[in-house]
Every structure is written in C-alpha cells, then in structure tokens.
Motif scaffolding. Sequence first.
Motif, PDB file in Angstrom:
ATOM      1  N   MET A 125     -58.541  98.624  -5.743  1.00 30.57           N
ATOM      2  CA  MET A 125     -57.441  98.196  -6.528  1.00 30.57           C
ATOM      3  C   MET A 125     -56.418  97.365  -5.914  1.00 30.57           C
ATOM      4  O   MET A 125     -56.277  97.419  -4.951  1.00 30.57           O
ATOM      5  N   SER A 126     -56.155  96.095  -6.482  1.00 32.08           N
ATOM      6  CA  SER A 126     -55.462  95.485  -5.836  1.00 32.08           C
ATOM      7  C   SER A 126     -54.054  95.610  -6.333  1.00 32.08           C
ATOM      8  O   SER A 126     -53.959  95.804  -7.572  1.00 32.08           O
ATOM      9  N   PRO A 127     -52.960  95.411  -5.787  1.00 27.21           N
ATOM     10  CA  PRO A 127     -51.773  95.612  -6.100  1.00 27.21           C
ATOM     11  C   PRO A 127     -51.166  94.582  -7.235  1.00 27.21           C
ATOM     12  O   PRO A 127     -51.577  93.521  -7.014  1.00 27.21           O
ATOM     13  N   ARG A 128     -50.655  94.974  -8.007  1.00 25.45           N
ATOM     14  CA  ARG A 128     -50.410  94.239  -9.121  1.00 25.45           C
ATOM     15  C   ARG A 128     -48.767  93.440  -8.931  1.00 25.45           C
ATOM     16  O   ARG A 128     -48.011  94.024  -8.263  1.00 25.45           O
ATOM     17  N   ARG A 129     -48.914  92.109  -9.080  1.00 28.78           N
ATOM     18  CA  ARG A 129     -47.903  91.652  -8.817  1.00 28.78           C
ATOM     19  C   ARG A 129     -46.969  91.484 -10.273  1.00 28.78           C
ATOM     20  O   ARG A 129     -47.384  90.962 -11.391  1.00 28.78           O
ATOM     21  N   SER A 130     -45.791  91.572 -10.196  1.00 29.42           N
ATOM     22  CA  SER A 130     -45.084  91.642 -11.294  1.00 29.42           C
ATOM     23  C   SER A 130     -44.285  90.151 -11.399  1.00 29.42           C
ATOM     24  O   SER A 130     -44.052  89.637 -10.275  1.00 29.42           O
ATOM     25  N   ARG A 131     -44.713  89.587 -12.538  1.00 33.34           N
ATOM     26  CA  ARG A 131     -44.331  88.231 -12.581  1.00 33.34           C
ATOM     27  C   ARG A 131     -42.843  88.242 -13.281  1.00 33.34           C
ATOM     28  O   ARG A 131     -42.343  88.744 -14.383  1.00 33.34           O
ATOM     29  N   GLN A 132     -41.864  87.413 -12.752  1.00 28.61           N
ATOM     30  CA  GLN A 132     -40.543  87.305 -13.531  1.00 28.61           C
ATOM     31  C   GLN A 132     -40.707  86.048 -14.219  1.00 28.61           C
ATOM     32  O   GLN A 132     -41.083  85.084 -13.905  1.00 28.61           O
ATOM     33  N   ALA A 133     -39.833  86.313 -15.399  1.00 29.78           N
ATOM     34  CA  ALA A 133     -39.739  85.015 -16.194  1.00 29.78           C
ATOM     35  C   ALA A 133     -39.072  84.126 -15.703  1.00 29.78           C
ATOM     36  O   ALA A 133     -37.925  84.297 -14.929  1.00 29.78           O
ATOM     37  N   PRO A 134     -39.298  82.752 -16.033  1.00 28.82           N
ATOM     38  CA  PRO A 134     -38.424  81.662 -15.439  1.00 28.82           C
ATOM     39  C   PRO A 134     -36.926  81.920 -15.884  1.00 28.82           C
ATOM     40  O   PRO A 134     -36.873  82.274 -17.257  1.00 28.82           O
ATOM     41  N   MET A 135     -35.853  81.325 -15.125  1.00 31.84           N
ATOM     42  CA  MET A 135     -34.507  81.359 -15.600  1.00 31.84           C
ATOM     43  C   MET A 135     -34.259  80.324 -16.380  1.00 31.84           C
ATOM     44  O   MET A 135     -34.444  79.298 -16.333  1.00 31.84           O
ATOM     45  N   SER A 136     -34.027  80.474 -17.564  1.00 34.22           N
ATOM     46  CA  SER A 136     -33.672  79.551 -18.576  1.00 34.22           C
ATOM     47  C   SER A 136     -32.003  79.142 -18.961  1.00 34.22           C
ATOM     48  O   SER A 136     -32.031  78.553 -19.745  1.00 34.22           O
ATOM     49  N   GLU A 137     -31.319  79.461 -17.806  1.00 39.94           N
ATOM     50  CA  GLU A 137     -29.929  79.100 -18.052  1.00 39.94           C
ATOM     51  C   GLU A 137     -29.626  78.054 -17.315  1.00 39.94           C
ATOM     52  O   GLU A 137     -30.076  77.700 -16.200  1.00 39.94           O
ATOM     53  N   MET A 138     -28.579  77.315 -17.942  1.00 41.72           N
ATOM     54  CA  MET A 138     -28.137  75.942 -17.200  1.00 41.72           C
ATOM     55  C   MET A 138     -26.692  76.130 -16.466  1.00 41.72           C
ATOM     56  O   MET A 138     -26.017  76.884 -17.242  1.00 41.72           O
ATOM     57  N   ASN A 139     -26.385  75.960 -15.333  1.00 42.15           N
ATOM     58  CA  ASN A 139     -25.384  75.988 -14.627  1.00 42.15           C
ATOM     59  C   ASN A 139     -24.482  74.838 -15.368  1.00 42.15           C
ATOM     60  O   ASN A 139     -24.480  73.502 -14.803  1.00 42.15           O
ATOM     61  N   VAL A 140     -23.508  75.115 -16.111  1.00 39.21           N
ATOM     62  CA  VAL A 140     -22.548  74.130 -16.794  1.00 39.21           C
ATOM     63  C   VAL A 140     -21.378  73.975 -15.919  1.00 39.21           C
ATOM     64  O   VAL A 140     -20.441  73.122 -16.395  1.00 39.21           O
ATOM     65  N   VAL A 141     -21.025  74.441 -14.793  1.00 38.41           N
ATOM     66  CA  VAL A 141     -19.729  74.712 -14.098  1.00 38.41           C
ATOM     67  C   VAL A 141     -19.387  73.142 -13.738  1.00 38.41           C
ATOM     68  O   VAL A 141     -18.386  72.618 -13.944  1.00 38.41           O
ATOM     69  N   PRO A 142     -20.420  72.594 -12.859  1.00 37.05           N
ATOM     70  CA  PRO A 142     -20.228  71.248 -12.322  1.00 37.05           C
ATOM     71  C   PRO A 142     -20.121  70.187 -13.558  1.00 37.05           C
ATOM     72  O   PRO A 142     -19.066  69.182 -13.500  1.00 37.05           O
ATOM     73  N   TYR A 143     -20.436  70.431 -14.694  1.00 36.64           N
ATOM     74  CA  TYR A 143     -20.190  69.408 -15.827  1.00 36.64           C
ATOM     75  C   TYR A 143     -18.700  69.619 -16.338  1.00 36.64           C
ATOM     76  O   TYR A 143     -18.037  68.703 -16.636  1.00 36.64           O
ATOM     77  N   ILE A 144     -18.280  70.955 -16.423  1.00 37.31           N
ATOM     78  CA  ILE A 144     -17.090  71.330 -16.707  1.00 37.31           C
ATOM     79  C   ILE A 144     -15.953  70.583 -15.886  1.00 37.31           C
ATOM     80  O   ILE A 144     -15.010  69.891 -16.078  1.00 37.31           O
ATOM     81  N   ASP A 145     -16.296  70.676 -14.367  1.00 37.50           N
ATOM     82  CA  ASP A 145     -15.276  70.171 -13.566  1.00 37.50           C
ATOM     83  C   ASP A 145     -15.330  68.578 -13.704  1.00 37.50           C
ATOM     84  O   ASP A 145     -14.130  67.845 -13.713  1.00 37.50           O
ATOM     85  N   VAL A 146     -16.507  67.817 -13.995  1.00 38.57           N
ATOM     86  CA  VAL A 146     -16.393  66.448 -14.101  1.00 38.57           C
ATOM     87  C   VAL A 146     -15.556  66.206 -15.340  1.00 38.57           C
ATOM     88  O   VAL A 146     -14.935  64.985 -15.356  1.00 38.57           O
ATOM     89  N   MET A 147     -15.720  66.983 -16.302  1.00 37.55           N
ATOM     90  CA  MET A 147     -14.939  66.598 -17.633  1.00 37.55           C
ATOM     91  C   MET A 147     -13.683  66.839 -17.533  1.00 37.55           C
ATOM     92  O   MET A 147     -12.678  66.036 -18.028  1.00 37.55           O
ATOM     93  N   LEU A 148     -13.215  67.637 -16.854  1.00 41.32           N
ATOM     94  CA  LEU A 148     -11.716  67.915 -16.816  1.00 41.32           C
ATOM     95  C   LEU A 148     -11.110  66.697 -15.911  1.00 41.32           C
ATOM     96  O   LEU A 148     -10.091  66.282 -16.205  1.00 41.32           O
ATOM     97  N   VAL A 149     -11.827  66.265 -14.823  1.00 40.32           N
ATOM     98  CA  VAL A 149     -11.418  65.065 -14.107  1.00 40.32           C
ATOM     99  C   VAL A 149     -11.138  63.845 -14.908  1.00 40.32           C
ATOM    100  O   VAL A 149     -10.252  63.303 -14.893  1.00 40.32           O
ATOM    101  N   LEU A 150     -12.371  63.615 -15.744  1.00 40.42           N
ATOM    102  CA  LEU A 150     -12.100  62.410 -16.525  1.00 40.42           C
ATOM    103  C   LEU A 150     -11.071  62.463 -17.567  1.00 40.42           C
ATOM    104  O   LEU A 150     -10.559  61.463 -18.124  1.00 40.42           O
ATOM    105  N   LEU A 151     -10.849  63.613 -18.083  1.00 39.83           N
ATOM    106  CA  LEU A 151      -9.891  63.943 -18.973  1.00 39.83           C
ATOM    107  C   LEU A 151      -8.404  63.754 -18.375  1.00 39.83           C
ATOM    108  O   LEU A 151      -7.591  62.965 -18.780  1.00 39.83           O
ATOM    109  N   VAL A 152      -8.251  63.902 -17.375  1.00 42.60           N
ATOM    110  CA  VAL A 152      -6.915  63.703 -16.319  1.00 42.60           C
ATOM    111  C   VAL A 152      -6.822  62.160 -16.287  1.00 42.60           C
ATOM    112  O   VAL A 152      -5.601  61.710 -16.564  1.00 42.60           O
ATOM    113  N   ILE A 153      -7.869  61.581 -15.932  1.00 45.53           N
ATOM    114  CA  ILE A 153      -7.917  60.042 -15.606  1.00 45.53           C
ATOM    115  C   ILE A 153      -7.593  59.330 -16.883  1.00 45.53           C
ATOM    116  O   ILE A 153      -6.706  58.567 -16.911  1.00 45.53           O
TER     117      ILE A 153
END
Length: 143
Positions: free
Chosen positions: A1-29
């Motif tokens: 018997m071979s040990p079963r590997r558990s497959r993790q589902a790929p992470m489908s979330e997008m990190n939007v924090v850098p985009y918010i930072d850029v947007m706020l800087v542009l808004l101030v400008i």
Amino acid sequence: MSPRRSRQAPMSEMNVVPYIDVMLVLLVIFMITAPMLTQGVDVDLPSTEAEPLPVDTEKEPVIISVDSNGGYFLEVGDDRGKPKSLSTVVDEVAAILAERPDADVFVRGDQHVRYGTVIRLMSSLQSAGASQVGLITEPPEDE
C-alpha cells in the motif's frame, strides 16, 4: 500500500490590498491636482523679446484695452474712446466672434493696472468664445 497524498485545492482568492493602496494614492493625487487644472487662463507669455505677430490685413483684430483705472475700451467700431463695463465688452466680443469666429482677440493692458483686472477680462473673453487671447506689449527701451 502506498501512502495517499492529500491534494489541496488551489487557492482562488486574489489579494486586493496592493490595488487598494494604489487606488488611494491615485485618489489623493487627483484630489490635489484637480483644482489646479480647472482654474487658470491659458496664456503663453514670452520670456524674452517677442517677434511681432503676423497681421492679416484683410480681417480687423478685436482689441480690448484696459487703462490704469481699470476701464475697458473695445477698439472696434465708432465708439472707441468710450469706457465700457466688462459685461458690455464681453457681449460685444461674443457678437463679433459669432459673426467672425476666426477673428484675432488681443488685450492691451496698462502697466499700472491690477493683474486681477486683466485676468478677469481674459477669463470673460474665453467664456465669450475667444479660444486664444493675445497680449499686446511694447518693446523694451534700451537703457
């Protein structure tokens, strides 16, 4: 018997924090620069002696003079020597530009007149339909 590997589902979330930072800087400008872009009159003034403008002899230019007391004089027509109010000058220039949209518009201001008086005139002329307003000066005297 071979040990079963558990497959993790790929992470489908997008990190939007850098985009918010850029947007706020542009808004101030944009908030800082927007008032500077909407206020002002577009005038190209020479920094040294200027060459004379070419004069088209077929069409008469519209010349508005401002004397040292802040009086406006429209140098077109028969009543050239009579001072007029700013609203009268603007109405007459708008009528001239409606008839001749390619007419040249020039301002001749006394050297002792307040700067705001000339700017108010140029702004009013721009709202009357004058896309370009030239300034008439005299060549400097040799000392």
